[in-house]
Write a protein that holds these residues in place. Structure first.
Motif, short mmCIF file in Angstrom:
data_model
loop_
_atom_site.label_atom_id
_atom_site.label_comp_id
_atom_site.label_asym_id
_atom_site.label_seq_id
_atom_site.Cartn_x
_atom_site.Cartn_y
_atom_site.Cartn_z
N LYS A 163 1.03 -1.35 -0.05
CA LYS A 163 0.24 -0.12 0.25
C LYS A 163 0.71 1.33 0.07
O LYS A 163 2.07 1.42 0.71
CB LYS A 163 -0.33 0.51 1.28
CG LYS A 163 -1.97 -1.00 1.25
CD LYS A 163 -2.45 -0.73 2.54
CE LYS A 163 -3.65 -2.26 2.35
NZ LYS A 163 -4.67 -2.63 4.05
N ILE A 164 0.32 2.49 -0.68
CA ILE A 164 1.92 3.75 -0.87
C ILE A 164 0.45 5.07 0.08
O ILE A 164 -0.79 5.15 -0.23
CB ILE A 164 1.60 3.96 -2.23
CG1 ILE A 164 1.10 3.07 -3.02
CG2 ILE A 164 2.10 5.29 -2.27
CD1 ILE A 164 3.11 2.82 -3.54
N LEU A 165 1.52 4.90 1.05
CA LEU A 165 1.59 6.01 1.53
C LEU A 165 2.43 7.37 1.37
O LEU A 165 3.69 7.33 1.27
CB LEU A 165 2.38 6.17 3.30
CG LEU A 165 1.73 6.85 4.19
CD1 LEU A 165 0.58 7.41 4.18
CD2 LEU A 165 2.58 6.22 5.50
N PRO A 166 1.62 8.75 0.78
CA PRO A 166 2.44 10.21 0.42
C PRO A 166 2.90 10.34 2.04
O PRO A 166 1.78 10.67 2.91
CB PRO A 166 1.26 10.18 -0.49
CG PRO A 166 0.00 10.20 -0.48
CD PRO A 166 -0.14 8.38 0.66
N ILE A 167 4.25 10.64 2.05
CA ILE A 167 4.40 11.54 3.23
C ILE A 167 5.74 12.17 3.47
O ILE A 167 6.33 11.55 2.42
CB ILE A 167 5.04 10.09 4.71
CG1 ILE A 167 4.42 10.69 5.83
CG2 ILE A 167 5.55 9.23 4.24
CD1 ILE A 167 4.69 9.78 6.97
N VAL A 168 5.95 13.40 3.55
CA VAL A 168 7.16 13.83 3.59
C VAL A 168 8.14 13.46 4.92
O VAL A 168 7.96 11.76 4.87
CB VAL A 168 6.74 15.59 4.21
CG1 VAL A 168 5.65 15.95 3.53
CG2 VAL A 168 6.69 14.90 5.16
#
Ligand code: SF4
Length: 620
Positions: free
Chosen positions: A389-394
């Protein structure tokens, strides 16, 4: 955006075209969607937008709602909560009673209530101050624009002074209620003593200017028309263009109760709720988050909403009710576990957040971190997720989650990789520049030598760019400056002598310029001119403990995705670029300035940088 939708309603074609091209939807588009029965297609369009903004992440917060009193000087027609002083149901909470409702598990307290006729100003400031003192980990989200305006009039202080004193006491964000729906017609009929759109916006704009972000709500399903609903959204969108201070939009379904406005059991239907959430996601293209407030929507509708554009479930706010229903002894944990299950069941990543939407914990496995900047698009645009699963995160937050073993792989900021070399295994991919980068920029009032002893504002998103700046200042120019961390929502930089921006914000500011900062330095170019070697900003790495099978799957996924991405550099980031004001040509030129493969030169550059940072003083 790669989604194919089988539309039943052909009127939605042109809307989908606009969405895919990153074009803004009009009032008419909003009305077309409300008139359409093709709910599934509207939901799929909204889900595609949500995926682009939040990937698979769905946020929740461990929070507690406090309503200090139900006594209110106003009598809004739709309000089933307020009563008059001296009536049997009236209550007033002391600060001690408020504190007794909180505990060390809570991360956010959400305070709103009636407009009390007698309480002094000190009670409100003291409430916020005492909460922060007793529970430093709690972020205070408090007081709607209606309450702020009430304080301003009652205590004869300008709105910015009210907010300044509350901020000093510990208030960090504001809830979005109070405006209900921005329509003078509805206001006159249902809440004519209450503030209208003009004052609501004045309060929120003032807060945003001061670095206090807020939410915005819409109360729908009473007497408003669809046009009033959509106009409410477009007004919010205009303000967000101006201030960028809204965190989330929360459509709230009207609860008839004993208001007499609608029959007691005439609730909005699940279809109406889902459609409103999906249309909100599509209309509010500049809002980061759309909330499915499960307490009002019901758990069932809220969980479906997670595939209709919503990416936030609010929190454990109703924890006590859920827990009591289930006979649990730990209400907060019970509610948290339930939320995590709902989000997991929807196929998403449960992400526990703070009040600013920073990820605190991730409650699932097989998570790949995704840097949400344009320069990482070639890695992710064609990604085949398989079991991941993809988690956009800085970058900085990705490093923090990795330190807690909550991320399996990702494009890590170089400094985070250095800090976690023991647990992370390097893959053969990176984000490196051969010369200028255009997205790690120092905007300055002074030349390099003039920055000695001056204050440089730095964003909290990455450690690598900050450390590169420090190395350049100290080792290349022999200058020491003070680094001051800024919150990401800050947009008034006037107090700083220079500001370091990274990622999409830097790209935007590089194009438009930053008022008051005449000198602009590209840190990668500064590095290259000095060291004559590329600079590596980020590297792909995965947990050393991953199974061989998962390591191989990851290698294949990244390899195939990048191969495709590199062949499409002329078009791949167009949509993302447009959202940050770059033309397709500018986007393509930007992406072609990177090297995405970790070769010998890049590894040598990493070694040189590592040695240099060991020689400079560590920044806290
Ligand atoms: S101001 Fe708020 S609490 Fe008071 S009557 Fe109106 S809606 Fe209810």
């Amino acid at each position: 955006m790669i989604t194919s939708i089988h539309f039943r309603d052909k009127n939605l074609f042109s809307i989908w075209d606009k969405v895919q091209n990153g074009q803004r939807l009009s009032l008419e588009d909003g009305l077309t969607m409300f008139a359409s029965n093709d709910l599934i297609s509207i939901g799929k369009m909204a889900n595609a937008v949500q995926q682009m903004k939040s990937g698979d992440a769905v946020y929740y917060v461990v929070n507690q709602k406090i309503e200090p009193t139900n006594i209110c000087v106003l009598s809004c027609k739709f309000c089933d909560f307020a009563v008059k002083q001296g009536t049997p149901l009236a209550y007033e909470m002391t600060i001690e009673e408020i504190l007794s409702k909180l505990n060390s598990d809570v991360h956010e307290v959400h305070i709103t209530g009636g407009l009390h006729p007698d309480w002094p100003w000190e009670y409100y400031v003291g409430m916020v101050r005492d909460i922060k003192k007793a529970f430093p980990q709690i972020d205070v989200k408090a007081f709607t624009a209606v309450e702020i305006d009430f304080f301003h009039k009652k205590f004869k202080m300008p709105i910015d002074e009210v907010l300044r004193q509350l901020y000093a006491a510990g208030l960090r964000t504001m809830p979005g209620g109070g405006a209900e729906v921005f329509s003078e017609r509805v206001r006159k009929l249902l809440f004519n003593q209450k503030i209208g759109a003009k004052t609501w916006f004045e309060v929120h704009k003032t807060a945003h200017k001061m670095g206090i972000p807020s939410n915005a709500t819409l109360l729908y399903g009473h007497i408003e028309t669809y046009e009033e609903r959509v106009t409410h959204m477009t007004k919010l969108r205009e303000t967000q263009d101006e201030t960028n201070g809204f965190l989330s939009f929360i459509p709230l379904a009207f609860q008839p109760g004993d208001t007499g406005i609608k029959p007691k059991n005439d609730f909005t239907s699940a279809i109406e709720d889902l459609k409103t959430i999906a249309i909100s996601r599509l209309m509010l293209d500049n809002f980061p988050h759309i909330k499915a407030y499960w307490v009002m929507l019901t758990e069932e509708v809220a969980s479906v909403a997670l595939n209709f554009g919503a990416d936030d479930m609010d929190g454990t706010v109703g924890g006590e009710k859920i827990a009591h229903d289930a006979g649990a002894t730990s209400p907060m944990n019970m509610a948290k576990e339930k939320l995590i299950k709902i989000i997991n069941d929807a196929g998403k990543i449960p992400v526990e957040r703070d009040v600013y939407y920073n990820a605190i914990n991730v409650n699932t496995e097989n998570v790949i971190g995704k840097i949400p900047y344009l320069n990482s698009v070639p890695f992710y645009e064609n990604i085949e997720q398989r079991q991941f699963k993809i988690l956009p995160i800085v970058p900085r937050r990705m490093g923090q989650l990795s330190a807690k073993d909550q991320i399996d792989a990702g494009l890590f900021s170089l400094m985070d990789y250095f800090a976690q070399e023991q647990k992370l295994e390097l893959m053969n991919y990176c984000i490196a520049t051969r010369d200028q980068v255009k997205s790690v920029m120092l905007f300055s009032k002074e030349g390099w030598q003039g920055l000695s002893g001056k204050n440089i504002g730095i964003i909290d998103d990455t450690a690598t760019s900050v450390r590169l700046l420090q190395v350049l200042l100290e080792k290349k120019y022999g200058v020491k400056a003070n680094f001051v961390r800024m919150h990401a929502s800050v947009n008034d930089f006037s107090q700083f002598d220079a500001v370091l921006l990274i990622g999409d914000e830097a790209l935007k500011a590089n194009k438009s310029g930053l008022i008051g900062f005449d000198l602009v330095f590209d840190l990668a170019k500064e590095w290259y001119d000095w060291q004559k070697i590329p600079f590596v900003f980020a590297v792909w790495a995965h947990k050393r403990t991953l199974s061989t099978e998962r390591k191989e799957a990851l290698q294949q996924i990244i390899h195939h995705s990048l191969e495709k991405g590199e062949n499409q550099l002329e078009s791949i980031g167009t949509l993302h670029g447009r959202m940050i004001t770059l033309s397709p040509v500018e986007t393509s030129e930007y992406l072609q300035g990177f090297n995405y493969r970790l070769g010998e030169r890049e590894k040598e550059a990493m070694t040189i940088f590592k040695k240099l940072i060991e020689e400079v003083v560590v920044i806290s």
